[in-house]
Design a protein around this motif. Sequence first.
Motif, short mmCIF file in Angstrom:
data_model
loop_
_atom_site.label_atom_id
_atom_site.label_comp_id
_atom_site.label_asym_id
_atom_site.label_seq_id
_atom_site.Cartn_x
_atom_site.Cartn_y
_atom_site.Cartn_z
N ALA A 12 0.85 -1.19 0.00
CA ALA A 12 0.00 0.00 0.00
C ALA A 12 0.88 1.24 0.00
O ALA A 12 1.96 1.25 0.61
CB ALA A 12 -0.92 -0.01 1.21
N LEU A 13 0.41 2.28 -0.68
CA LEU A 13 1.17 3.51 -0.84
C LEU A 13 0.50 4.66 -0.10
O LEU A 13 -0.72 4.66 0.09
CB LEU A 13 1.27 3.86 -2.33
CG LEU A 13 1.84 2.78 -3.23
CD1 LEU A 13 1.51 3.08 -4.68
CD2 LEU A 13 3.33 2.68 -3.02
N THR A 14 1.30 5.65 0.24
CA THR A 14 0.76 6.88 0.83
C THR A 14 0.33 7.82 -0.28
O THR A 14 0.70 7.63 -1.45
CB THR A 14 1.83 7.58 1.69
OG1 THR A 14 2.90 7.98 0.83
CG2 THR A 14 2.35 6.68 2.81
N PHE A 41 -8.00 2.94 1.56
CA PHE A 41 -8.53 2.57 2.87
C PHE A 41 -7.81 3.39 3.93
O PHE A 41 -6.79 4.03 3.64
CB PHE A 41 -8.37 1.06 3.14
CG PHE A 41 -6.93 0.60 3.21
CD1 PHE A 41 -6.25 0.55 4.41
CD2 PHE A 41 -6.26 0.22 2.05
CE1 PHE A 41 -4.94 0.13 4.48
CE2 PHE A 41 -4.94 -0.21 2.10
CZ PHE A 41 -4.28 -0.26 3.32
N HIS A 42 -8.37 3.40 5.12
CA HIS A 42 -7.74 4.10 6.23
C HIS A 42 -7.08 3.09 7.15
O HIS A 42 -7.66 2.05 7.46
CB HIS A 42 -8.76 4.91 7.03
CG HIS A 42 -9.13 6.19 6.38
ND1 HIS A 42 -10.21 6.33 5.55
CD2 HIS A 42 -8.53 7.40 6.41
CE1 HIS A 42 -10.28 7.56 5.12
NE2 HIS A 42 -9.26 8.23 5.62
N ALA A 43 -5.89 3.41 7.58
CA ALA A 43 -5.17 2.66 8.61
C ALA A 43 -4.99 3.65 9.75
O ALA A 43 -4.09 4.48 9.71
CB ALA A 43 -3.84 2.15 8.09
N GLY A 44 -5.92 3.61 10.68
CA GLY A 44 -5.94 4.65 11.70
C GLY A 44 -6.40 5.93 11.03
O GLY A 44 -7.43 5.96 10.36
N ARG A 45 -5.62 6.97 11.15
CA ARG A 45 -5.94 8.24 10.49
C ARG A 45 -5.26 8.39 9.13
O ARG A 45 -5.51 9.33 8.40
CB ARG A 45 -5.53 9.41 11.39
CG ARG A 45 -6.40 9.51 12.63
CD ARG A 45 -6.01 10.65 13.50
NE ARG A 45 -6.01 11.91 12.75
CZ ARG A 45 -5.56 13.05 13.22
NH1 ARG A 45 -5.07 13.11 14.44
NH2 ARG A 45 -5.59 14.13 12.49
N ARG A 47 -4.39 7.49 5.27
CA ARG A 47 -5.02 6.93 4.07
C ARG A 47 -3.95 6.17 3.29
O ARG A 47 -2.84 6.66 3.11
CB ARG A 47 -5.60 8.03 3.21
CG ARG A 47 -6.35 7.49 1.99
CD ARG A 47 -6.98 8.57 1.18
NE ARG A 47 -8.05 9.24 1.87
CZ ARG A 47 -9.33 8.88 1.82
NH1 ARG A 47 -9.69 7.84 1.12
NH2 ARG A 47 -10.24 9.57 2.46
N ARG A 48 -4.31 4.98 2.84
CA ARG A 48 -3.40 4.16 2.05
C ARG A 48 -4.09 3.72 0.76
O ARG A 48 -5.28 3.43 0.76
CB ARG A 48 -2.96 2.91 2.83
CG ARG A 48 -2.14 3.22 4.08
CD ARG A 48 -0.78 3.78 3.70
NE ARG A 48 0.04 4.01 4.86
CZ ARG A 48 0.25 5.20 5.40
NH1 ARG A 48 -0.31 6.27 4.89
NH2 ARG A 48 1.03 5.33 6.45
N ILE A 49 -3.31 3.65 -0.30
CA ILE A 49 -3.79 3.22 -1.60
C ILE A 49 -3.11 1.89 -1.91
O ILE A 49 -1.88 1.83 -2.01
CB ILE A 49 -3.47 4.26 -2.70
CG1 ILE A 49 -4.19 5.59 -2.42
CG2 ILE A 49 -3.88 3.76 -4.07
CD1 ILE A 49 -3.43 6.55 -1.59
N PRO A 50 -3.89 0.82 -2.05
CA PRO A 50 -3.27 -0.46 -2.40
C PRO A 50 -2.52 -0.36 -3.72
O PRO A 50 -3.00 0.29 -4.66
CB PRO A 50 -4.46 -1.43 -2.51
CG PRO A 50 -5.56 -0.78 -1.73
CD PRO A 50 -5.34 0.71 -1.87
N ALA A 51 -1.37 -0.99 -3.79
CA ALA A 51 -0.58 -0.96 -5.03
C ALA A 51 -1.40 -1.52 -6.19
O ALA A 51 -1.31 -1.01 -7.32
CB ALA A 51 0.71 -1.76 -4.84
N GLU A 52 -2.22 -2.52 -5.93
CA GLU A 52 -3.06 -3.10 -6.99
C GLU A 52 -4.08 -2.07 -7.50
O GLU A 52 -4.37 -2.02 -8.69
CB GLU A 52 -3.78 -4.35 -6.48
CG GLU A 52 -4.65 -5.02 -7.51
CD GLU A 52 -3.90 -5.48 -8.75
OE1 GLU A 52 -4.54 -5.54 -9.82
OE2 GLU A 52 -2.68 -5.76 -8.69
#
Length: 66
Positions: A12-14, A41-45, A47-52
Amino acid sequence: MRTTTPPPPPAALTVPEVMAALKLSRSKVYDLLRTNQLRSFHAGRARRIPAEALRQYIDKQMEEAA
């Protein structure tokens, strides 16, 4: 001679990493997220973008450009 294997790509990317990968502004990346063109999606506060999801977005853009 010792060879090392490169680390695996992140799962996952920032937002800044996606900005750099696509050469887009912060507001444009958030527009893509808001309009569900790019999944996240959110991981805590954070935001992460799945590489896929990034690969799927790029593939879709390539199909539309063809």
